[in-house]
Design an enzyme around this catalytic site. Sequence first.
Site, PDB file in Angstrom:
ATOM      1  N   GLY A  52       0.831  -1.193   0.000  1.00 59.04           N
ATOM      2  CA  GLY A  52       0.000   0.000   0.000  1.00 59.04           C
ATOM      3  C   GLY A  52       0.865   1.241   0.000  1.00 59.04           C
ATOM      4  O   GLY A  52       0.656   2.163   0.791  1.00 59.04           O
ATOM      5  N   TYR A 243     -16.718   4.984  13.387  1.00 59.77           N
ATOM      6  CA  TYR A 243     -15.385   4.473  13.090  1.00 59.77           C
ATOM      7  C   TYR A 243     -14.955   3.394  14.092  1.00 59.77           C
ATOM      8  O   TYR A 243     -15.147   2.215  13.836  1.00 59.77           O
ATOM      9  CB  TYR A 243     -14.351   5.615  13.029  1.00 59.77           C
ATOM     10  CG  TYR A 243     -13.087   5.159  12.329  1.00 59.77           C
ATOM     11  CD1 TYR A 243     -12.964   5.277  10.955  1.00 59.77           C
ATOM     12  CD2 TYR A 243     -12.038   4.572  13.033  1.00 59.77           C
ATOM     13  CE1 TYR A 243     -11.836   4.820  10.303  1.00 59.77           C
ATOM     14  CE2 TYR A 243     -10.904   4.111  12.393  1.00 59.77           C
ATOM     15  CZ  TYR A 243     -10.803   4.238  11.032  1.00 59.77           C
ATOM     16  OH  TYR A 243      -9.682   3.765  10.385  1.00 59.77           O
ATOM     17  N   THR A 284      -6.829  11.872   3.721  1.00 61.28           N
ATOM     18  CA  THR A 284      -6.441  10.850   2.762  1.00 61.28           C
ATOM     19  C   THR A 284      -7.653  10.486   1.917  1.00 61.28           C
ATOM     20  O   THR A 284      -8.792  10.819   2.250  1.00 61.28           O
ATOM     21  CB  THR A 284      -5.918   9.582   3.461  1.00 61.28           C
ATOM     22  OG1 THR A 284      -7.002   8.947   4.168  1.00 61.28           O
ATOM     23  CG2 THR A 284      -4.803   9.911   4.455  1.00 61.28           C
TER      24      THR A 284
END
Length: 416
Positions: A52, A243, A284
């Site tokens: 990644g 989350y 991001t």
Amino acid sequence: MSKRVLTPRNRGFLFLDSHPAGCERLVADMWQACPDSADVREGAGPVALIIGSSAGYGLAATVAGLKRAGIRGIMVSVEKAPTERRTATAGWYRTAATADIARTAGRDLAFLNGDAFSDEVKNQVAGLIERRFGGKLDYLVYSVAAPRRTDPVTGITYASVLKPIGQANHTKTLVFDDQGVPEVRAVEAAPAEDDDVEQTVAVMGGTDWERWITFLAGRDLLGDGFATAALSYIGSPLTAAIYRQGTIGAAKAHLEATARALNERLAKTVGGRAVTSVNGAAVTQSSTAVPGIALYTGLLRGVLGERLVPPVHQLAVLWDQLTGAAPLTLDDDGRIRLDAWELADDVQAAVAERWEAATTDTIADLADLVWFRAEVQRLYGFSVPGVDYAAAVATDIAWPALHAPTPMGCGGSQRA
């Protein structure tokens, strides 16, 4: 070589094209921002695998690994090539820029474009370690955020979802219209149902990370003292329901449990270590998809300003701890914590106060919207200082070739 003048075209936080020169400059700026290390010397550095590597914290891990630890090795990501109608993805251009920096620094990096979940890519990586990097791996950094994963053994494809567990979540989120006018909007996320949790854990938990370690160990490719870290996030109580206490949080808990099991196993087999690294907030491509995170991050920047710690600085600390340049500091759950600056009580209290007061009418005074919008554009190579966006740029940049390594001493210093 085709050249085009590129302007940002977007649907929400997703952009249709990426700017090659902006992406190149962004990586160069990350390289310059990462502190030098006196411990990086001439000669072969440690062999690292970063899964990644083209975006977000994975890109920061790559750049910081080069600058702080002098790594060589293999970088894996999935990116799309340019076509006649579209530019390449931003990660494609960032990878090309990273390869240029590595060559200038005299470091041998191989870049693979493929599905890290697949056995095909695992075999490619193993072959490169055996043929090109001395047959032993020193470090593995796992930084994967994916919408789905196909199990190479069963052929079953799992899909991750962003949902609370138990009950619906009502929160605020930040959106911008086509003219860039901000709006604070109330949103509701329906709770997870059926096998949503299991599917998300199968994609974003520790299963594939563990498969990588098992596969490489089976090929006898783990060096003595091998260390691995999976990158994670906890975040604020303000976003916890969607989350950390939601489906993604279940996957992160699985990732951390996997780390503890791998740590015990590696300690016995190669004198090694496995940890999760809990990073702080950043803009991001993955984080902007989470309801409420955009609002929270903008408010956090409004509170902290320049004290918000960028990913490359956080990952420099991670590399120092992994390599022993700094003491390894773990919390009670065996995690490296790089988020203390974000979760400090006074910071969270200030963000919470602004969160309560945040409306469409007040948001401009509470959040750093100029910074946030620019950060979103920079994910795609736009709004990068020093780039002439009126100039035509070549878009058909090649993916870095798997060339033979340049001998150390002939390709320049490992420090640029």
